[in-house]
Motif scaffolding. Structure first.
Motif, PDB file in Angstrom:
ATOM      1  N   LEU A  75       0.869  -1.170   0.000  1.00  0.00           N
ATOM      2  CA  LEU A  75       0.000   0.000   0.000  1.00  0.00           C
ATOM      3  C   LEU A  75       0.913   1.229   0.000  1.00  0.00           C
ATOM      4  O   LEU A  75       1.789   1.349   0.842  1.00  0.00           O
ATOM      5  CB  LEU A  75      -0.848  -0.048   1.270  1.00  0.00           C
ATOM      6  CG  LEU A  75      -1.841   1.060   1.545  1.00  0.00           C
ATOM      7  CD1 LEU A  75      -2.933   1.061   0.493  1.00  0.00           C
ATOM      8  CD2 LEU A  75      -2.430   0.874   2.929  1.00  0.00           C
ATOM      9  N   PRO A  76       0.757   2.103  -0.953  1.00  0.00           N
ATOM     10  CA  PRO A  76       1.679   3.253  -0.975  1.00  0.00           C
ATOM     11  C   PRO A  76       1.366   4.245   0.149  1.00  0.00           C
ATOM     12  O   PRO A  76       0.277   4.217   0.717  1.00  0.00           O
ATOM     13  CB  PRO A  76       1.424   3.879  -2.343  1.00  0.00           C
ATOM     14  CG  PRO A  76       0.019   3.498  -2.677  1.00  0.00           C
ATOM     15  CD  PRO A  76      -0.230   2.161  -2.038  1.00  0.00           C
ATOM     16  N   GLY A  77       2.323   5.112   0.426  1.00  0.00           N
ATOM     17  CA  GLY A  77       2.102   6.192   1.403  1.00  0.00           C
ATOM     18  C   GLY A  77       2.141   5.708   2.835  1.00  0.00           C
ATOM     19  O   GLY A  77       2.519   4.580   3.127  1.00  0.00           O
TER      20      GLY A  77
ATOM     21  N   ALA B  20      10.522  -2.493  12.740  1.00  0.00           N
ATOM     22  CA  ALA B  20       9.914  -1.382  13.442  1.00  0.00           C
ATOM     23  C   ALA B  20       8.855  -0.695  12.604  1.00  0.00           C
ATOM     24  O   ALA B  20       8.251   0.277  13.044  1.00  0.00           O
ATOM     25  CB  ALA B  20      11.004  -0.373  13.842  1.00  0.00           C
ATOM     26  N   LEU B  21       8.629  -1.186  11.411  1.00  0.00           N
ATOM     27  CA  LEU B  21       7.722  -0.476  10.506  1.00  0.00           C
ATOM     28  C   LEU B  21       6.328  -1.087  10.525  1.00  0.00           C
ATOM     29  O   LEU B  21       6.147  -2.266  10.850  1.00  0.00           O
ATOM     30  CB  LEU B  21       8.281  -0.547   9.080  1.00  0.00           C
ATOM     31  CG  LEU B  21       9.720  -0.031   8.923  1.00  0.00           C
ATOM     32  CD1 LEU B  21      10.224  -0.323   7.524  1.00  0.00           C
ATOM     33  CD2 LEU B  21       9.787   1.452   9.231  1.00  0.00           C
ATOM     34  N   ASP B  22       5.369  -0.282  10.173  1.00  0.00           N
ATOM     35  CA  ASP B  22       4.015  -0.799  10.032  1.00  0.00           C
ATOM     36  C   ASP B  22       3.962  -1.760   8.839  1.00  0.00           C
ATOM     37  O   ASP B  22       4.772  -1.684   7.935  1.00  0.00           O
ATOM     38  CB  ASP B  22       3.059   0.366   9.780  1.00  0.00           C
ATOM     39  CG  ASP B  22       2.599   0.986  11.080  1.00  0.00           C
ATOM     40  OD1 ASP B  22       2.392   0.227  12.048  1.00  0.00           O
ATOM     41  OD2 ASP B  22       2.457   2.214  11.134  1.00  0.00           O
ATOM     42  N   VAL B  23       2.965  -2.621   8.887  1.00  0.00           N
ATOM     43  CA  VAL B  23       2.879  -3.670   7.869  1.00  0.00           C
ATOM     44  C   VAL B  23       2.902  -3.085   6.467  1.00  0.00           C
ATOM     45  O   VAL B  23       3.607  -3.576   5.586  1.00  0.00           O
ATOM     46  CB  VAL B  23       1.571  -4.486   8.016  1.00  0.00           C
ATOM     47  CG1 VAL B  23       1.706  -5.811   7.299  1.00  0.00           C
ATOM     48  CG2 VAL B  23       1.234  -4.679   9.464  1.00  0.00           C
ATOM     49  N   SER B  24       2.131  -2.041   6.264  1.00  0.00           N
ATOM     50  CA  SER B  24       2.036  -1.518   4.903  1.00  0.00           C
ATOM     51  C   SER B  24       3.384  -0.939   4.468  1.00  0.00           C
ATOM     52  O   SER B  24       3.790  -1.102   3.326  1.00  0.00           O
ATOM     53  CB  SER B  24       0.940  -0.463   4.816  1.00  0.00           C
ATOM     54  OG  SER B  24       1.212   0.613   5.670  1.00  0.00           O
ATOM     55  N   VAL B  25       4.077  -0.299   5.365  1.00  0.00           N
ATOM     56  CA  VAL B  25       5.377   0.282   5.039  1.00  0.00           C
ATOM     57  C   VAL B  25       6.414  -0.820   4.886  1.00  0.00           C
ATOM     58  O   VAL B  25       7.265  -0.782   3.998  1.00  0.00           O
ATOM     59  CB  VAL B  25       5.787   1.283   6.134  1.00  0.00           C
ATOM     60  CG1 VAL B  25       7.129   1.892   5.795  1.00  0.00           C
ATOM     61  CG2 VAL B  25       4.726   2.348   6.283  1.00  0.00           C
ATOM     62  N   GLN B  26       6.319  -1.825   5.742  1.00  0.00           N
ATOM     63  CA  GLN B  26       7.243  -2.956   5.653  1.00  0.00           C
ATOM     64  C   GLN B  26       7.181  -3.580   4.256  1.00  0.00           C
ATOM     65  O   GLN B  26       8.206  -3.896   3.661  1.00  0.00           O
ATOM     66  CB  GLN B  26       6.866  -4.012   6.694  1.00  0.00           C
ATOM     67  CG  GLN B  26       7.560  -5.338   6.475  1.00  0.00           C
ATOM     68  CD  GLN B  26       7.238  -6.348   7.564  1.00  0.00           C
ATOM     69  OE1 GLN B  26       7.814  -6.294   8.621  1.00  0.00           O
ATOM     70  NE2 GLN B  26       6.299  -7.233   7.296  1.00  0.00           N
ATOM     71  N   ALA B  27       5.983  -3.684   3.755  1.00  0.00           N
ATOM     72  CA  ALA B  27       5.815  -4.280   2.424  1.00  0.00           C
ATOM     73  C   ALA B  27       6.529  -3.435   1.384  1.00  0.00           C
ATOM     74  O   ALA B  27       7.229  -3.961   0.518  1.00  0.00           O
ATOM     75  CB  ALA B  27       4.322  -4.386   2.101  1.00  0.00           C
TER      76      ALA B  27
END
Lengths: 536, 291, 341, 317, 319
Positions: C285-287, E179-186
């Motif tokens: 998911l971007p952003g 340490a990152l949120d799932v969406s950012v980790q992806a």
């Protein structure tokens, strides 16, 4: 008696009116002298603790002033209404009489028979004999700080229990006064054969027995019931039951203590302004004023190029406005001399001293400097002993006076021990310090101007002057000796001028109204305390 | 020079200082502190313009005068103008403070940096020395050094600096240890940067906030210590008008001339207060948690 | 269960009453001028576990703190209601909450980091006693006996000794067990667990989660579980509410949400979870999550939403039931067709 | 725990020994010596007498020999005799340390009560005018030099006509006079401590009250009183104790000044007089005593950490 | 993937001294890593997995020479000193903010390596930095920003760019996405995959998350209490684990599957023992469901083929 001069400033007028008040108060106190009462306690402040009680170990004022209550000398300073404050009149103490041989070389002392030591172990009330005197003097000669006072003495012998004979190698008219010196307390033989520790125990023949000493708190005394002294009416002295001497270093604390009645007799420097404050708050205060038997002195070291020229030294002398300085900073006193002004019979007369040291002449000073090759002045290190705020203030005063004639004095403050060391090493350009409390002109002269002497910081080596100083010791006739002493002082002012006298300050000795019979004395040890009594 | 950080770091430095200043001005405390300190500084620096009296000149006809229009803070016991002396005394205090802080920051900062960064034996030895200095109460230490060296402004600076260094070393060291433990130091090591470079480019900038806060507090302490030493007679020597010396002179006239102790003391307090407030404000402004 | 009736089950609960123990309706939470949660609606019944899932900054922790009345300085419930056992509690003072037994007695709470949530200077026993005393126990012996029992119950080795241990003397997992014992010792009806295993290793996480689930079942507690890990949700929860940017965007039974997410965010979130399949590319998911200070207009998810159109930037969607029976907050809810994973 | 504290203390003593060597050498560089001082007022003093006196005191020997002699004595618990008074230095220290300790302990007690009280109050009243007033007061008092505060106290008392009894009286002999003597200087000393403590207590309390375990305690229904005292204060005490330790050092510095102003015969005055007199053994002993007090205070601080915080207790055992 | 290894580790140990007693003498050692041997092949992703305190990060730091090794050897493709190593191996840490100096701008942070090694200067340097920013998909405006002005994901991209600037062959990813949120980790994982593909990078992927590892790694080494328990291809290790610890770890990791309820997860008992005082014999025996008395004397030994090595285990028939 206090001598004074015509003061030019308002402060001095104020001082004079104070003095007048004091003079008025004294006779009043004297007329009120009904019968002295026995009993009571008097507290006196001094500025420091006594390091210890060994009279042979130091010349500290704090020691000897305390010892004076408990100990006696062979000969004492006379006191009384006819005797001037700085005048030495030999008076019997432990010796009831003495004879001097015609050649002035043998002194025979006859001791009192009724003297017993204070009832303190291990001496425990034993009778006083000539052995005690011999033991004391021998110990002093062997290693006491006061050994120098006996330097003229060749032998000390005791033909019997109540006779002591001193023989001299050369005549010395100062010997009697030396024996009455504030450091010359007679101790029992036990003090020297290991019977007790002189540091901590005091056993004497004086009016009070020392009962305790707590650093920072008080030295306490009680009446010595077996004291040999009696008043004119034959009453046993002393009157007081007890005395406390309390050390208060800080001036302000001392003022508070005195003002609140925690101290009965003030001892130590006090400014006239502060005195006025105290007077406003303490009713019936007795105000007794004297001139200090010490004075400030400025040593100029001829080893420092400009000071090698006597014209420069004269110029500096002329630049300093001592009279105003004494008024503003010390609140009164007298201009100093080669021999201090407190020694009223030996110092130069007032007007002459004022002419020599109390009459500033900046114009002439500048001329002298120019003649000496310093028309634009010069800069020197002005080493100042930190002996209280007033000393520093005098230094600052002189600094401004010298700046007036173009000389820059860079003040370098050192403490007392450092200052004395620098002086003895000759490691200074100009040194400003306060003199020891000398009680005899010979002390001033022989310490300052004889080669190798302890206070000859300026390295004076003038054979003519040395010969004059040695000669005055042999002159028995008081008037002739006085003339000789004056000549010496004039000679020094004209030809030597390496030690510039400063100021002898006014001493204020206020006491609370309940104290009677109190007379401040130049010598240390509060000798009049044996006659003091208190009304409640 | 190869050690030079990349250009945009260099160009940002002055901005950062101005940024801190701007941030300080935004804080009510910082603003107050800056205003007070600036006033004190101006009073001290412009003393010759503010008062026509020479602080050393003895007006021997005006001794112990109470505050008046002629002498705002009165005169002392040899007729010197107290207002002028207070201003010039503040100069000396600030000078001593500034020198002490500069030397403490440089020497203490360097020692602390080295001790904290290298650890091990270096740290051990430095820590023992620091502890040795720290065993004595700082005033006793200063007092001793000053008494040994004799009274002069230079010696006061030496004495106070020596007494301040241990505290500085301790704080800088522990801060450096904290910084050293951070991953960005490890990352720099992995990139191949030398220890010296890391200390200078990562260590020092990260210690600056701490040093600034410590520095402003040290400044205040230095001023107070100078006064204490002068009061005790081993500090700034007469005739220089030091605030401490003035207090010492004034004690003789407690109850007679209260202006002699009120004004120098007040100036001393205000100066220290301003510096402490700046320290407080800096602490707030530079706190990374608040950014 | 070994523990004598810790919780006297209300007749209603025993009868399997469907009435929610806790229900939150349209709650908004504000810290100063900042609204950090808007329009939160949740409910949970006795014996059921509700998971609150979201990424950091989604407002899930604030939500439970608001329910428990533990919002810090400046924090307050601005709008909406919180009802516990039918009583509105959202505006009560802390004192009133304590008087009504809401703190501890009715609501127990487990925190994320047991190292920080236990007072380091007091023993486990001392902290346990604070909870036990709410149940009316006073005598030292009774407290001790009960405390030991609780520690045994949460599976601490040497429970008697553990009472006199300080938190730092226990391992992370043991600390969390102790925390659970402390939270349950006051016999609450609602247990709130805020990321109870985030600070723990996987093997310990499994132990602790098992324990929480077991106790919840045994004591017939309502459980609100806050987490960012869909694995935990799948393992633990009956129902789930997905949060994004301070709002609940979708909620429903856990199987439904995981298997058939309808909200674009839920879908994106689920698909960005690595599958563990080697080499598979993750649909990222971007952003990133917007901050409360800079909330997008309209639908808060629209800047990151693959389906967003101009309308999404203007109209704020409501949280409502879609035609297929799912509660979600999306303007395109009706367009979201089944998408079984 | 005790091992740790003792280790620090022993290290401290070793450090102190190093300090004493430096001290011993350093003070001999100051010009002037005791003999000058003792004979300062004698007119007729010969250089031979000076040399004889120096020899008697062993001052003519090389510094290292003197040090070896002195250190041997110290190791046997003998600080030597004062050159000035001839009495054992240990007696002088024992007398002088009493008022100094009395002042600093009283000051730290006043300071703690005032400071911790004010700090807790401010943290409770955070944001209210009371908090602001307390914070302002503490900021101001932190900036007032003890020196000036002492002088103001003294002149203030004089202005209202109250006179502190003088000179100093020990508590054992005259308790009432002693109390009057030390109470004002102790108060003057304590205000700075109180200011520092109140600031720290306030921020420590605020930090602690933001901690998770406070929230956890609230969640389990602990009353505010219980939270503040049991959880808040006890945790906040750890930084407060650290500060108390460092403040004690400041206080000792302060006593040097205050003793001088209030004429109290403590360690500071002893040090001063002995420096004036170049009484080397007493200077050394006085300085070492300051160091020793610091070490003991550090030891106490270390031990009290352990008493408050079990983690530290354990980490150090 | 070429045959000759990039890095090879032989029996590497990392130990910390334990000091105690009055004199603070070294009275023992904590073996953070014991006897670790493996090779990093060019272009592969090797995952080091295990629970906290198992030594996986320490081993990573040892490879980067951030920790001194107490035994064994590491051959870093011939790199002898730190500067040479810097061109071979770089690192991305877990905490994105903590690994970027808060007082440096992004541009200068990325350029640090270029400055240190004198790779580029002036405009050329800025050009390279901008190119790196583009590679990690950051806008050019990031150049002048400070780390705290970026989001966690952006910060991690900066850290990656910084590492890439050295054109290394190996990047150690120390929990780089934990340490990152799932969406950012992806996002970050995808970026890492792209970079590996584009530059032939080798990754040492340190993680505790088996799911991420399964998707991302070619080979997996499972560590427990400082020792490697199982090492082999990701597919083998994660689908057919042989060591009881690997099995337990896999079973404990929760799947996003509503049918996989917590009640069904087989539990390991107890906690990880302190590395100061590890169990004798097999280090896992204190928690192993299969442990028997002889496990207490079992020597740690890796057995198996080149594609899969497993620590000696009685349950596997080792004696």
């Amino acid at each position: 008696m206090t001598r004074h001069f015509t003061p030019p400033t308002r402060a001095a007028r104020f001082a004079r009116s104070l003095l007048a008040g004091a003079l008025l108060a004294l006779p009043l106190a004297a007329t009120a002298q009904e019968t002295p009462q026995y009993g009571g306690l008097v507290r006196i402040n001094v500025h420091a603790d006594a390091p210890n009680f060994d009279p042979l170990a130091s010349t500290e004022f704090a020691v000897h002033s305390r010892l004076g209550l408990a100990l006696s000398q062979l000969v004492a300073w006379g006191t009384g209404p006819d005797i001037a404050y700085g005048e030495f009149v030999p008076t019997p103490s432990l010796a009831e009489s003495w004879e001097i041989s015609d050649d002035g070389l043998t002194y025979t002392f006859h001791l009192r028979h009724d003297v017993v030591w204070q009832d303190v172990a291990p001496v425990s009330g034993r009778g006083f004999t000539s052995a005690d005197v011999v033991a004391t003097y021998e110990a002093m000669r062997a290693g006491g700080v006061q050994g120098g006072l006996l330097s003229a003495v060749d032998t000390i012998t005791a033909p019997d229990d109540y006779t002591v004979v001193l023989t001299l190698s050369s005549p010395n008219v100062v010997l009697l006064q030396n024996l009455a010196h504030q450091n010359m307390w007679i101790l029992p033989t036990e003090a020297f054969d290991g019977g007790y520790d002189r540091n901590t125990t005091v056993i004497g023949t004086g009016p009070f027995i020392l009962t305790g000493d707590e650093a920072g708190v008080a030295t306490t005394y009680v009446r010595n019931p077996t004291y040999f002294g009696h008043d004119a009416a034959g009453n046993q002295l002393p009157y007081l039951d007890a005395v406390e001497i309390t050390p208060i270093r800080d001036l302000n604390a001392r003022i508070i203590a005195f003002r609140s009645g925690q101290i009965d007799i003030w001892f130590g420097p006090l400014n006239l302004t502060q005195m006025a404050q105290i007077q406003a708050q303490v009713p019936g205060l007795q105000d007794i004023q004297t001139i200090s038997n010490t004075q400030t002195e400025m040593y100029l070291n001829p080893a420092f190029e400009p000071f090698s020229d006597i014209r420069v030294r004269q110029a500096i002398n002329m630049a300093i406005d001592r009279m105003a300085m004494g008024e503003v900073i010390r609140g009164g006193g007298a201009v100093g001399g080669v021999v201090g002004p407190a020694l009223s019979t030996q110092t130069l007369p007032d007007d002459e001293r004022i002419a020599l040291y109390g009459t500033p002449n900046p114009e002439r000073a500048r001329e002298l400097l120019a003649e000496a090759g310093y028309p634009d002045g010069f800069t020197f290190q002005f080493t100042l002993l930190n002996y209280g705020e007033e000393m520093v203030r005098e230094g600052e005063w002189i600094q401004q006076d010298l700046a007036d004639i173009g000389i820059t004095a860079e003040i370098n403050i050192v403490d007392r021990a450092a200052g004395m060391a620098l002086g003895r090493e000759g490691n200074f350009e100009a040194l400003y310090m306060v003199m020891s409390p000398f009680a005899e002109a010979d002390e001033y002269l022989s310490t300052h101007y004889i080669p190798g002497a302890i206070r000859n910081y300026a390295g004076v080596d003038d054979p003519e002057l040395t010969a004059m100083i040695e000669e005055q010791r042999t002159i028995g006739d008081p008037a002739a000796r006085q003339a000789m002493l004056w000549d010496i002082q004039r000679y020094i002012a004209e030809n030597v001028q390496t030690t510039l006298p400063g100021w002898a300050s006014l001493l204020l000795h206020p006491a609370h109204a309940r104290v009677h019979g109190w007379h401040p004395m130049m010598t240390q040890g509060f000798p009049s305390l044996r006659e003091v009594w208190v009304s409640e | 020079m190869t050690l030079a950080p990349s250009p945009d770091v260099v160009e940002r430095r002055p901005n950062r200082f101005l940024g801190i200043l701007r941030a300080l001005l935004r804080e009510p405390i910082g603003c107050t502190a800056l205003v007070i300190l600036t006033t004190v500084l101006l009073l001290a620096l412009l003393a010759p313009l503010i008062t026509q009296y020479d602080p050393l000149f003895q007006d021997r006809r005006a001794v112990l005068k109470a505050p008046s229009l002629a002498h705002w803070f009165g005169t002392d016991d040899i007729g010197r103008d107290v207002f002028s002396r207070v201003l010039y005394g503040t100069r000396i205090s600030l000078l001593v403070g500034l020198l002490v802080v500069t030397f403490t920051m440089i020497i203490g900062g360097m020692i602390g940096l080295i001790s904290g960064y290298f650890g091990g034996w270096t740290d051990m030895i430095i820590q023992r020395i620091v502890e040795a200095l720290d065993t004595l109460p700082s005033l006793v230490l200063s007092l001793f050094i000053a008494a040994m060296l004799g009274p002069s402004v230079r010696n006061v600076v030496i004495a106070v600096t020596l007494a301040q260094i241990p505290r500085f070393v301790r704080v800088v060291r522990s801060e450096m240890i904290k910084v050293r433990a951070q991953d960005f130091i490890a990352a720099s090591r992995v990139i191949g940067a030398s220890s010296l470079r890391i200390m200078l480019t990562h260590g020092v900038p990260n210690l600056i906030p701490t040093m600034l806060v410590m520095g402003s507090l040290s400044f205040g302490i230095a001023i107070m210590t100078e006064a204490a030493l002068s009061f005790l007679g081993v500090g700034t020597p007469p005739p220089n008008p030091s605030l401490g010396t003035m207090l010492a002179q004034g004690t003789r006239f407690i109850g007679i001339a209260s202006w002699l102790i009120v004004f120098p003391g007040l100036m001393l307090t205000i100066s220290v207060l301003a510096l402490n407030l700046i320290g407080d404000a800096l602490r707030d402004v530079l706190d990374p948690r608040r950014r | 269960m070994s523990l004598a009736p810790v919780n006297t089950l209300s007749p209603a609960a025993q009868a399997g009453d469907d009435a929610p123990l806790l229900s939150v309706d349209g709650m908004a939470v504000r810290y100063g001028a900042l609204e950090v949660c808007s329009d939160i609606s949740l409910s949970v019944q006795r014996g059921r576990a509700l998971a609150l899932i979201g990424e950091s900054g989604s407002g899930k922790s604030v939500t439970v703190l608001a329910i428990t009345g533990l919002l810090g300085a400046g924090g307050a419930i601005d709008r909406g209601t919180v009802t516990l056992e039918g009583a509105e509690i959202s505006r009560l003072s802390e004192k009133e909450r304590r008087r009504r037994g809401l703190m501890g007695r009715k609501i127990g709470m487990i925190f994320q980091n047991p190292s920080r949530a236990l007072d380091p200077v007091h023993t486990i026993g001392q902290q346990l006693n604070e909870s036990l005393s709410l149940t009316g126990l006073t005598s030292r012996e009774a407290l001790r006996a009960k405390g030991t029992e609780w520690l045994r119950h949460v599976g601490l080795p040497d429970p008697e000794e553990a009472l006199d241990r300080y938190p730092h003397q226990l391992s992370g997992g043991q600390r969390q067990r102790a925390m659970i014992a402390i939270a349950l010792a006051s016999e609450p009806e609602l247990l709130i667990a805020d990321e109870p295993t985030t600070a723990l290793d996987v093997t310990i996480q499994a132990q602790v989660l098992t324990l929480i689930r077991r106790l919840q079942r045994e004591l017939n507690l309502a459980l609100v579980l806050v987490t960012h890990d869909f694995g935990v949700v799948a393992a633990m929860a009956d129902d789930v509410a997905v949060m994004y940017a301070g709002q609940v965007v979708e909620s429903g039974p856990v199987a439904q949400i995981i298997r058939d997410p309808r909200h674009p965010y839920t879908r994106a979130l689920l698909s960005s979870i690595p599958t563990g399949l080697p080499g598979a590319r993750i649909e990222a998911l971007p952003g990133s999550v917007p901050s409360a200070a800079a909330m997008p207009t309209g639908c808060r998810f629209h800047p990151r939403c693959p389906l967003a159109d101009a309308g999404c930037a203007q109209t704020e969607p409501a949280f409502q039931t879609a035609s297929y029976g799912r509660l979600l907050r999306c303007l395109k809810a009706e367009e979201m067709t089944a998408h079984v994973r | 725990m005790l091992t740790f504290a003792l280790r620090r203390a022993v290290l401290g003593v070793i450090v102190l020994m190093a300090v004493s060597v430096m001290l011993f050498v350093a003070i001999r560089f100051v010009p002037g010596d005791i003999v000058n001082q003792q004979l300062s007022e004698a007119g007729a003093v010969t250089p031979e007498l000076l040399a004889q006196k120096r020899a008697e005191m062993g001052l003519d020997q090389p510094v290292l020999t003197q040090f070896a002699h002195w250190a041997a004595g110290v190791l046997h618990g003998d600080l030597g005799n004062s050159l000035w008074t001839g009495r054992p230095v240990s007696d002088q220290i024992r007398t002088a340390i009493v008022p100094t300790l009395q002042l600093s302990i009283l000051a730290i007690a006043f300071g703690s009560v005032l400071g911790i009280g004010a700090g807790v109050a401010a943290s409770l009243w955070i944001g209210t005018p009371g908090d602001v007033a307390l914070r302002m007061a503490s900021t101001v008092f932190l900036a007032v030099p003890q020196l000036w505060l002492g002088l103001l106290t003294l002149s203030g008392l004089a202005a209202i006509g109250y006179y502190i009894p003088l000179p100093y009286r020990p508590f054992t002999t005259e308790p009432w006079a002693n109390v009057q003597q030390v109470i004002f200087p102790a108060l003057a000393l304590s205000l700075g401590v109180a200011a520092a403590l109140s600031r720290l207590t306030r921020s420590a309390m605020l930090e602690v009250t933001g901690a998770d375990f406070i929230r956890a305690a609230r969640a389990r229904g602990v009353t505010p009183g219980g939270i503040y005292v049991r959880h808040g204060l006890k945790n906040a005490l750890i930084p407060v104790i650290t500060l108390l330790g460092t403040q004690f050092g400041n206080l000792l510095s302060g006593t040097v000044i205050i003793e001088r102003i209030f004429n109290i015969p403590g360690l500071g005055n002893l040090l001063f007089e002995s420096v004036d007199n170049r009484d080397y053994p007493t200077i050394q002993a006085a300085v070492l005593t300051y160091g020793f007090i610091t070490i003991v205070v550090n030891l106490l601080v270390d031990l009290s950490y352990g008493a408050v915080d079990p983690r530290i207790r354990e980490a150090r055992s | 993937m070429s045959a000759d290894p990039l890095f090879s580790l032989r029996n590497v140990s990392v130990r910390y001294p334990i000091r105690s007693g009055f004199f603070q003498r070294v009275t023992g050692h904590v073996g953070a890593v014991e006897d670790a041997s493996f090779e990093l092949k060019r272009g592969e992703t090797l995952a080091l997995v295990g629970e906290s305190g198992c030594g996986k990060s320490t081993l990573g730091r040892a490879i980067l020479r951030l920790e001194p090794i107490a035994g064994g050897s590491i051959d870093a493709d011939g790199a002898k000193d730190r500067k040479a190593l810097a061109r071979k191996a770089q690192v991305v840490f877990q905490d994105p903010l903590g690994s970027l100096d808060p007082r440096w701008t992004v541009g200068s942070l990325i350029a640090e390596g270029l400055v240190v090694h004198g790779i580029a200067r002036g405009a050329e340097r800025d050009k390279q930095v901008h190119a790196l920013l583009a590679q990690v998909e950051l806008p050019p405006s990031t150049f002048h920003k400070f780390p705290h002005q970026l989001s966690g994901g952006q910060q991690q991209r900066v850290a990656i760019a910084r590492a890439l600037a050295m054109r290394p062959e190996l990047i150690v990813l120390d929990e780089a996405t934990s340490a990152l949120d799932v969406s950012v980790q992806a996002q970050i994982l995808n970026l890492l995959v792209d970079l590996q593909r584009d530059y032939g990078l080798t990754y040492l992927f340190i993680s505790h998350d088996l799911t991420v590892v399964g998707q991302f790694a070619d080979r997996v080494a499972v560590m427990y209490l400082g020792r490697i328990m199982e090492l082999g291809s990701a597919a083998d290790v994660l689908t057919a684990p042989q060591h009881p610890y690997t099995r337990a770890l896999l079973a404990s990791s929760l799947k996003v599957d509503p049918d996989a309820r917590i009640e069904d997860v087989p539990l390991l008992t107890g906690d990880v023992p302190s590395p100061r005082n590890p169990p004798s014999g097999c280090r896992f025996r204190s928690r192993c469901p299969l442990a028997t008395a002889p496990c207490a004397t079992l020597t740690h030994r890796m057995t198996g083929s080149a594609s899969r090595e497993v620590a000696a285990c009685i349950a596997n028939g080792d004696t």
